[in-house]
Design a protein around this motif. Structure first.
Motif, PDB file in Angstrom:
ATOM      1  N   PRO A  92     -12.003  14.866  -4.324  1.00 11.53           N
ATOM      2  CA  PRO A  92     -12.553  14.547  -5.647  1.00 11.53           C
ATOM      3  C   PRO A  92     -11.492  14.348  -6.720  1.00 11.53           C
ATOM      4  N   GLN A  93     -10.391  15.098  -6.648  1.00 10.79           N
ATOM      5  CA  GLN A  93      -9.325  14.963  -7.641  1.00 10.79           C
ATOM      6  C   GLN A  93      -8.845  13.515  -7.716  1.00 10.79           C
ATOM      7  N   PHE A  94      -8.666  12.890  -6.555  1.00  9.60           N
ATOM      8  CA  PHE A  94      -8.129  11.535  -6.520  1.00  9.60           C
ATOM      9  C   PHE A  94      -9.234  10.485  -6.644  1.00  9.60           C
ATOM     10  N   GLN A  95     -10.439  10.807  -6.241  1.00  7.86           N
ATOM     11  CA  GLN A  95     -11.540   9.875  -6.446  1.00  7.86           C
ATOM     12  C   GLN A  95     -11.828   9.706  -7.925  1.00  7.86           C
ATOM     13  N   GLN A  96     -11.797  10.823  -8.666  1.00  7.72           N
ATOM     14  CA  GLN A  96     -11.995  10.694 -10.107  1.00  7.72           C
ATOM     15  C   GLN A  96     -10.832   9.966 -10.766  1.00  7.72           C
ATOM     16  N   LEU A  97      -9.604  10.213 -10.276  1.00  8.91           N
ATOM     17  CA  LEU A  97      -8.452   9.500 -10.823  1.00  8.91           C
ATOM     18  C   LEU A  97      -8.623   7.994 -10.644  1.00  8.91           C
ATOM     19  N   ARG A  98      -9.105   7.586  -9.488  1.00  6.09           N
ATOM     20  CA  ARG A  98      -9.329   6.148  -9.256  1.00  6.09           C
ATOM     21  C   ARG A  98     -10.343   5.585 -10.248  1.00  6.09           C
ATOM     22  N   GLN A  99     -11.380   6.361 -10.547  1.00  6.60           N
ATOM     23  CA  GLN A  99     -12.356   5.931 -11.537  1.00  6.60           C
ATOM     24  C   GLN A  99     -11.715   5.791 -12.910  1.00  6.60           C
ATOM     25  N   ARG A 100     -10.823   6.720 -13.255  1.00 10.54           N
ATOM     26  CA  ARG A 100     -10.114   6.626 -14.539  1.00 10.54           C
ATOM     27  C   ARG A 100      -9.279   5.347 -14.600  1.00 10.54           C
ATOM     28  N   ILE A 101      -8.577   5.069 -13.497  1.00  9.41           N
ATOM     29  CA  ILE A 101      -7.743   3.868 -13.451  1.00  9.41           C
ATOM     30  C   ILE A 101      -8.600   2.614 -13.595  1.00  9.41           C
ATOM     31  N   GLN A 102      -9.700   2.558 -12.847  1.00  8.74           N
ATOM     32  CA  GLN A 102     -10.555   1.373 -12.864  1.00  8.74           C
ATOM     33  C   GLN A 102     -11.256   1.196 -14.206  1.00  8.74           C
ATOM     34  N   SER A 103     -11.471   2.300 -14.933  1.00 11.12           N
ATOM     35  CA  SER A 103     -12.103   2.212 -16.256  1.00 11.12           C
ATOM     36  C   SER A 103     -11.135   1.724 -17.321  1.00 11.12           C
ATOM     37  N   GLY A 104      -9.837   1.683 -16.988  1.00  7.06           N
ATOM     38  CA  GLY A 104      -8.828   1.263 -17.953  1.00  7.06           C
ATOM     39  C   GLY A 104      -8.242   2.398 -18.763  1.00  7.06           C
ATOM     40  N   ALA A 105      -8.555   3.660 -18.384  1.00 12.37           N
ATOM     41  CA  ALA A 105      -8.102   4.807 -19.171  1.00 12.37           C
ATOM     42  C   ALA A 105      -6.584   4.936 -19.204  1.00 12.37           C
ATOM     43  N   LEU A 106      -5.903   4.443 -18.178  1.00 12.32           N
ATOM     44  CA  LEU A 106      -4.441   4.500 -18.144  1.00 12.32           C
ATOM     45  C   LEU A 106      -3.813   3.171 -18.550  1.00 12.32           C
ATOM     46  N   GLY A 107      -4.613   2.159 -18.773  1.00  9.70           N
ATOM     47  CA  GLY A 107      -4.086   0.837 -19.060  1.00  9.70           C
ATOM     48  C   GLY A 107      -3.516   0.201 -17.799  1.00  9.70           C
ATOM     49  N   ARG A 108      -2.765  -0.859 -17.978  1.00  9.66           N
ATOM     50  CA  ARG A 108      -2.162  -1.521 -16.823  1.00  9.66           C
ATOM     51  C   ARG A 108      -1.127  -0.601 -16.168  1.00  9.66           C
ATOM     52  N   LEU A 109      -1.242  -0.405 -14.869  1.00  9.44           N
ATOM     53  CA  LEU A 109      -0.287   0.446 -14.162  1.00  9.44           C
ATOM     54  C   LEU A 109       1.042  -0.275 -14.000  1.00  9.44           C
ATOM     55  N   PHE A 110       2.136   0.517 -14.090  1.00 15.54           N
ATOM     56  CA  PHE A 110       3.452  -0.087 -13.857  1.00 15.54           C
ATOM     57  C   PHE A 110       4.314   0.707 -12.876  1.00 15.54           C
ATOM     58  N   HIS A 111       3.970   1.997 -12.634  1.00 13.91           N
ATOM     59  CA  HIS A 111       4.782   2.778 -11.693  1.00 13.91           C
ATOM     60  C   HIS A 111       3.967   3.946 -11.160  1.00 13.91           C
ATOM     61  N   LEU A 112       4.149   4.217  -9.845  1.00 12.10           N
ATOM     62  CA  LEU A 112       3.494   5.351  -9.208  1.00 12.10           C
ATOM     63  C   LEU A 112       4.515   6.092  -8.356  1.00 12.10           C
ATOM     64  N   GLU A 113       4.323   7.426  -8.220  1.00  8.91           N
ATOM     65  CA  GLU A 113       5.201   8.230  -7.369  1.00  8.91           C
ATOM     66  C   GLU A 113       4.358   9.209  -6.553  1.00  8.91           C
ATOM     67  N   GLY A 114       4.750   9.395  -5.305  1.00 10.87           N
ATOM     68  CA  GLY A 114       4.042  10.347  -4.463  1.00 10.87           C
ATOM     69  C   GLY A 114       5.005  11.119  -3.584  1.00 10.87           C
ATOM     70  N   ASP A 115       4.829  12.429  -3.524  1.00  8.90           N
ATOM     71  CA  ASP A 115       5.671  13.299  -2.691  1.00  8.90           C
ATOM     72  C   ASP A 115       4.790  14.056  -1.705  1.00  8.90           C
ATOM     73  N   TYR A 116       5.131  13.948  -0.432  1.00  6.19           N
ATOM     74  CA  TYR A 116       4.467  14.725   0.608  1.00  6.19           C
ATOM     75  C   TYR A 116       5.385  15.891   0.935  1.00  6.19           C
ATOM     76  N   ASN A 117       5.112  17.031   0.336  1.00  6.99           N
ATOM     77  CA  ASN A 117       5.949  18.221   0.505  1.00  6.99           C
ATOM     78  C   ASN A 117       5.358  19.078   1.621  1.00  6.99           C
ATOM     79  N   TYR A 118       5.981  19.011   2.785  1.00  8.30           N
ATOM     80  CA  TYR A 118       5.385  19.592   3.980  1.00  8.30           C
ATOM     81  C   TYR A 118       5.418  21.115   3.965  1.00  8.30           C
ATOM     82  N   GLY A 119       6.572  21.692   3.659  1.00 12.82           N
ATOM     83  CA  GLY A 119       6.660  23.135   3.539  1.00 12.82           C
ATOM     84  C   GLY A 119       6.468  23.902   4.836  1.00 12.82           C
ATOM     85  N   ARG A 120       6.613  23.228   5.973  1.00 24.03           N
ATOM     86  CA  ARG A 120       6.413  23.872   7.277  1.00 24.03           C
ATOM     87  C   ARG A 120       7.551  23.465   8.209  1.00 24.03           C
ATOM     88  N   VAL A 121       8.776  23.723   7.770  1.00 22.40           N
ATOM     89  CA  VAL A 121       9.943  23.221   8.494  1.00 22.40           C
ATOM     90  C   VAL A 121       9.989  23.748   9.924  1.00 22.40           C
TER      91      VAL A 121
END
Length: 341
Positions: free
Chosen positions: A132-161
């Motif tokens: 739900p956290q990311f589904q709602q974020l997608r709705q915010r993006i599609q509604s124009g709440a963030l305006g035109r996107l220009f950069h995204l970052e994602g980190d997959y922090n495994y923490g199980r070396v």
């Protein structure tokens, strides 16, 4: 495509695959036909939960069975490509744990098989888009709440070396932290932005696991170019000294959204005096089965899958470009599948 009334399922690999088996078994229009694991003890443990199910240690028993309609593949990563290919060539629908495959050649063969079998549905368990956290974020993006996107970052922090240094990931012939981790963020970023990535460049190192059984980069960072000018950065950090979590940042001209271990924040302004909005929707493992359930509905009823064949192939194509760039040290174009564009 004629939709079947019922599905007979098989599951290969009973680590996370045990959850796949339980979901099929619980579905009113599915029958769990056969489960497979190379570990006899594990096979018997899971089999005890499904007394009417056939048990086997040979994946070919599922892949060659004409009565099996859909196959879940949750074996070791090195077997995914060949098992997906065999299932598609046998006309079976495929739900595969990431990654779909490991190499460009395997990807090309799977793509060709899907072209030859357009009736086959494919999906991969890229679960972050279910939360739900990311589904709602997608709705915010599609509604124009963030305006035109220009950069995204994602980190997959495994923490199980320890799963690299003592588990099967360090014992198989090849393991990619991009294919096994970053691909979740690659898919999430593409789904949120609606964009298409054209090229990538990547770097990595093996400082954390140096001197252990693991022989490949345990951290990889990639820069991504989109066809519409957006940029992105994705990292698979398997050596981090943190609990397992994901970080995400989405920047638009009118606002930014950041998510990390502590939750989410929507920044509505550049002005520090404007209060930020805390966003902490449910973000737990209870949603992980939604992708599989939606895939079953796709096969039975023709409803949209949460992760379509094209989605699974596109994320894999980007991750393969990341691996190529690690070897060549240059920008690599993303080579998308022909079967689903």
């Amino acid at each position: 495509m004629t939709s079947p009334r019922y599905l007979r399922a098989g599951v290969i690999g009973l680590g996370v695959g045990a959850r796949h088996a339980a979901i099929y078994q619980a579905h009113a229009r599915c029958t769990l036909g056969t489960i497979c694991d190379i570990d006899e003890q594990r096979l018997q443990e899971v089999g005890a939960q499904h007394p009417d199910c056939r048990l086997t240690t040979d994946a070919a028993d599922i892949l060659s069975d004409p009565l099996i309609d859909v196959v879940s593949i949750a074996s070791y990563d090195t077997h995914h490509g060949e098992q997906v290919l065999a299932a598609v060539n046998a006309g079976k629908h495929v739900f595969v744990e990431k990654p779909l495959c490991l190499t460009d050649r395997e990807f090309e063969k799977i793509d060709a098989a899907l072209c030859a079998h357009p009736e086959v549905q494919l999906s991969s368990n890229l679960v972050l888009r279910s939360f739900p956290q990311f589904q709602q974020l997608r709705q915010r993006i599609q509604s124009g709440a963030l305006g035109r996107l220009f950069h995204l970052e994602g980190d997959y922090n495994y923490g199980r070396v320890e799963k690299l240094t003592a588990g099967w990931r360090g014992q198989i012939p090849f393991y990619s932290v991009s294919h096994g981790g970053a691909i979740h963020l690659i898919d999430l970023i593409m789904w949120l932005s609606g964009g298409r990535i054209s090229a990538v460049v990547a770097v990595g190192n093996q400082i954390t696991t140096h001197g252990t059984q693991f022989k490949y980069p345990d951290i990889v960072t990639a820069l991504l170019k989109f066809t519409d000018g957006k940029t992105a950065k994705v990292t698979a950090n398997f050596g981090c000294a943190t609990p397992h979590h994901h970080c995400l940042a989405v920047h638009g001209v009118a606002g930014s959204f950041k998510h990390d271990f502590l939750g989410g924040v929507h920044y509505h302004s550049r002005d520090a005096a404007i209060p930020v909005e805390l966003v902490n929707l449910n973000y737990d493992a209870s949603f992980k089965g939604n992708v599989q359930r939606a895939f079953v509905s796709r096969i039975l009823d023709g409803t949209p899958a949460e992760v379509s064949s094209a989605d699974a192939l596109n994320a894999m194509a980007v991750s393969l470009a990341v691996e190529r760039s690690l070897s060549t040290n240059v920008w690599e174009p993303v080579q998308y599948a022909r079967s689903h564009t």
